[in-house]
Design a protein around this motif. Structure first.
Motif, PDB file in Angstrom:
ATOM      1  N   SER A  15       0.825  -1.211   0.000  1.00 20.53           N
ATOM      2  CA  SER A  15       0.000   0.000   0.000  1.00 20.53           C
ATOM      3  C   SER A  15       0.860   1.263   0.000  1.00 20.53           C
ATOM      4  N   ARG A  16       2.095   1.183   0.573  1.00 20.76           N
ATOM      5  CA  ARG A  16       2.992   2.341   0.495  1.00 20.76           C
ATOM      6  C   ARG A  16       3.461   2.566  -0.942  1.00 20.76           C
ATOM      7  N   PHE A  17       3.585   1.434  -1.673  1.00 19.23           N
ATOM      8  CA  PHE A  17       4.020   1.559  -3.058  1.00 19.23           C
ATOM      9  C   PHE A  17       2.963   2.327  -3.854  1.00 19.23           C
ATOM     10  N   PHE A  18       1.716   1.968  -3.651  1.00 20.38           N
ATOM     11  CA  PHE A  18       0.626   2.709  -4.302  1.00 20.38           C
ATOM     12  C   PHE A  18       0.167   3.779  -3.311  1.00 20.38           C
ATOM     13  N   VAL A  19       0.797   4.971  -3.413  1.00 24.33           N
ATOM     14  CA  VAL A  19       0.613   6.011  -2.399  1.00 24.33           C
ATOM     15  C   VAL A  19      -0.856   6.260  -2.079  1.00 24.33           C
ATOM     16  N   ILE A  20      -1.680   6.206  -3.121  1.00 20.70           N
ATOM     17  CA  ILE A  20      -3.086   6.555  -2.949  1.00 20.70           C
ATOM     18  C   ILE A  20      -3.789   5.618  -1.964  1.00 20.70           C
ATOM     19  N   MET A  21      -3.244   4.400  -1.800  1.00 24.33           N
ATOM     20  CA  MET A  21      -3.901   3.433  -0.927  1.00 24.33           C
ATOM     21  C   MET A  21      -3.521   3.572   0.548  1.00 24.33           C
ATOM     22  N   VAL A  22      -2.516   4.354   0.824  1.00 26.64           N
ATOM     23  CA  VAL A  22      -2.116   4.545   2.226  1.00 26.64           C
ATOM     24  C   VAL A  22      -3.182   5.386   2.916  1.00 26.64           C
ATOM     25  N   SER A  23      -3.546   5.005   4.138  1.00 28.33           N
ATOM     26  CA  SER A  23      -4.540   5.830   4.819  1.00 28.33           C
ATOM     27  C   SER A  23      -3.832   6.800   5.774  1.00 28.33           C
ATOM     28  N   TYR A  24      -4.209   8.066   5.640  1.00 24.91           N
ATOM     29  CA  TYR A  24      -3.618   9.113   6.472  1.00 24.91           C
ATOM     30  C   TYR A  24      -4.704   9.741   7.334  1.00 24.91           C
ATOM     31  N   LYS A  25      -4.395   9.860   8.611  1.00 22.53           N
ATOM     32  CA  LYS A  25      -5.335  10.557   9.510  1.00 22.53           C
ATOM     33  C   LYS A  25      -4.524  11.579  10.302  1.00 22.53           C
ATOM     34  N   LEU A  26      -4.895  12.839  10.158  1.00 22.66           N
ATOM     35  CA  LEU A  26      -4.171  13.914  10.854  1.00 22.66           C
ATOM     36  C   LEU A  26      -5.050  14.440  11.982  1.00 22.66           C
ATOM     37  N   THR A  27      -4.536  14.375  13.197  1.00 25.95           N
ATOM     38  CA  THR A  27      -5.315  14.861  14.340  1.00 25.95           C
ATOM     39  C   THR A  27      -4.717  16.160  14.860  1.00 25.95           C
ATOM     40  N   TYR A  28      -5.575  17.145  15.010  1.00 24.65           N
ATOM     41  CA  TYR A  28      -5.147  18.447  15.557  1.00 24.65           C
ATOM     42  C   TYR A  28      -6.393  19.133  16.124  1.00 24.65           C
ATOM     43  N   PHE A  29      -6.185  20.325  16.685  1.00 23.14           N
ATOM     44  CA  PHE A  29      -7.335  21.085  17.152  1.00 23.14           C
ATOM     45  C   PHE A  29      -8.053  21.701  15.947  1.00 23.14           C
ATOM     46  N   ASN A  30      -9.218  22.280  16.215  1.00 19.35           N
ATOM     47  CA  ASN A  30      -9.991  22.867  15.127  1.00 19.35           C
ATOM     48  C   ASN A  30      -9.496  24.282  14.813  1.00 19.35           C
ATOM     49  N   ARG A  31      -8.248  24.358  14.461  1.00 20.00           N
ATOM     50  CA  ARG A  31      -7.656  25.621  14.034  1.00 20.00           C
ATOM     51  C   ARG A  31      -6.462  25.318  13.141  1.00 20.00           C
ATOM     52  N   ARG A  32      -5.866  26.390  12.627  1.00 22.00           N
ATOM     53  CA  ARG A  32      -4.791  26.177  11.640  1.00 22.00           C
ATOM     54  C   ARG A  32      -3.503  25.710  12.319  1.00 22.00           C
ATOM     55  N   GLY A  33      -2.883  26.589  13.084  1.00 21.46           N
ATOM     56  CA  GLY A  33      -1.726  26.244  13.899  1.00 21.46           C
ATOM     57  C   GLY A  33      -0.686  25.388  13.198  1.00 21.46           C
ATOM     58  N   ARG A  34      -0.144  24.436  13.957  1.00 21.13           N
ATOM     59  CA  ARG A  34       0.956  23.614  13.437  1.00 21.13           C
ATOM     60  C   ARG A  34       0.514  22.591  12.398  1.00 21.13           C
ATOM     61  N   ALA A  35      -0.806  22.397  12.270  1.00 19.49           N
ATOM     62  CA  ALA A  35      -1.273  21.400  11.281  1.00 19.49           C
ATOM     63  C   ALA A  35      -1.424  21.998   9.894  1.00 19.49           C
ATOM     64  N   GLU A  36      -1.494  23.328   9.811  1.00 21.19           N
ATOM     65  CA  GLU A  36      -1.891  23.919   8.523  1.00 21.19           C
ATOM     66  C   GLU A  36      -0.921  23.637   7.372  1.00 21.19           C
ATOM     67  N   PRO A  37       0.408  23.755   7.574  1.00 21.60           N
ATOM     68  CA  PRO A  37       1.263  23.419   6.420  1.00 21.60           C
ATOM     69  C   PRO A  37       1.080  21.973   5.976  1.00 21.60           C
ATOM     70  N   ILE A  38       0.776  21.091   6.927  1.00 21.16           N
ATOM     71  CA  ILE A  38       0.566  19.670   6.575  1.00 21.16           C
ATOM     72  C   ILE A  38      -0.725  19.535   5.758  1.00 21.16           C
ATOM     73  N   ARG A  39      -1.766  20.250   6.200  1.00 21.35           N
ATOM     74  CA  ARG A  39      -3.035  20.196   5.442  1.00 21.35           C
ATOM     75  C   ARG A  39      -2.830  20.760   4.031  1.00 21.35           C
ATOM     76  N   TYR A  40      -2.076  21.856   3.910  1.00 19.33           N
ATOM     77  CA  TYR A  40      -1.810  22.429   2.580  1.00 19.33           C
ATOM     78  C   TYR A  40      -1.072  21.425   1.702  1.00 19.33           C
ATOM     79  N   LEU A  41      -0.118  20.726   2.312  1.00 16.47           N
ATOM     80  CA  LEU A  41       0.667  19.754   1.540  1.00 16.47           C
ATOM     81  C   LEU A  41      -0.232  18.641   1.001  1.00 16.47           C
ATOM     82  N   PHE A  42      -1.115  18.125   1.846  1.00 15.84           N
ATOM     83  CA  PHE A  42      -2.068  17.111   1.364  1.00 15.84           C
ATOM     84  C   PHE A  42      -2.880  17.676   0.195  1.00 15.84           C
TER      85      PHE A  42
END
Ligand code: GSH
Length: 221
Positions: A15-42
């Protein structure tokens, strides 16, 4: 290794080989903060992920206090990759940059990208010092130093890197967008707003900011 764990390892490798099949779950608060660059990257990489936002006041204290909490450092953001937990926002950001091909084409480019990200990290810390200072006199001193010295020095440094890369009409490093550009964008778009007097005046950087902002995938969410 047990047969079932071998199977799991193989299925993870596939599943890592086929990137699309990897499941990603990002946990953060309901604000931008330190998660925002990661969300932009996704978003820019067009990779689906679960954007799990927990309530900072209602949910977080009990999650943090739970002895069985998976968030062993007691902080967010946390990324789960096929159920495996990873912590530290910048490590997550760099890891996903590598996974999605936003990490530079050569070792030298990766060094430049890292140097820019570290510089922006310094800027973030300086900005935090200003926002958090309670004493009015100290705050004013920190603010003036931030506006007149720190910001201009750091944006001046980035402007010169950008101009040095094919005249400044592309991206900070190499020929395509990298995590350095995404981190720069996050700073201007989200973090500078914490200090209303802060501004971006460097001409090529301003155009870079607009170019990234015009990416249709970026500000959809
Ligand atoms: N170095 C860590 C710092 C993480 C951090 O400070 N997270 C804050 C939110 S921005 C947090 O979890 N605060 C809640 C707490 O510490 O209980 C990272 O970059 O991920």
């Amino acid at each position: 290794m047990q047969p079932h764990s071998q199977l799991l390892a193989v299925s993870k490798a596939i599943s890592r080989f086929f990137v699309i099949m990897v499941s990603y779950k990002l946990t953060y608060f309901n604000r931008r903060g330190r998660a925002e660059p990661i969300r932009y990257l996704f978003a820019v990489a067009d990779v689906p992920f679960e954007d799990h936002r927990i309530d900072e006041k209602e949910e977080w204290p009990s999650i943090k206090a739970s002895p069985s909490s998976r968030y062993v450092l007691g902080q967010v953001p946390v990324l789960e990759v096929d159920g495996e937990v990873v912590q530290q926002s910048k490590s997550i950001f760099r890891f996903l940059g590598r996974e999605f091909g936003f990490d530079g084409d050569s070792s030298w480019d990766r060094l430049q990208i890292d140097s820019i990200i570290e510089t922006l990290n310094d800027l973030e810390n300086e900005g935090r010092k200003v926002s958090r200072e309670k004493n009015a006199e100290k705050k004013e001193k920190l603010l003036q130093n931030y506006l007149q010295v720190v910001l201009r020095r750091i944006f001046g440094f980035l402007e010169s890197i950008l101009v040095g890369n094919e005249g400044g009409n592309g991206f900070l490093v190499g020929k395509k967008m990298s995590i350095a550009d995404i981190m720069f964008f996050t700073h201007v778009h989200d973090y500078l707003g914490f200090i209303p007097e802060a501004n971006l005046t460097e001409p090529k950087l301003l155009l870079l900011y607009e170019r990234i902002k015009s990416n249709p995938r970026l500000l959809d969410g």
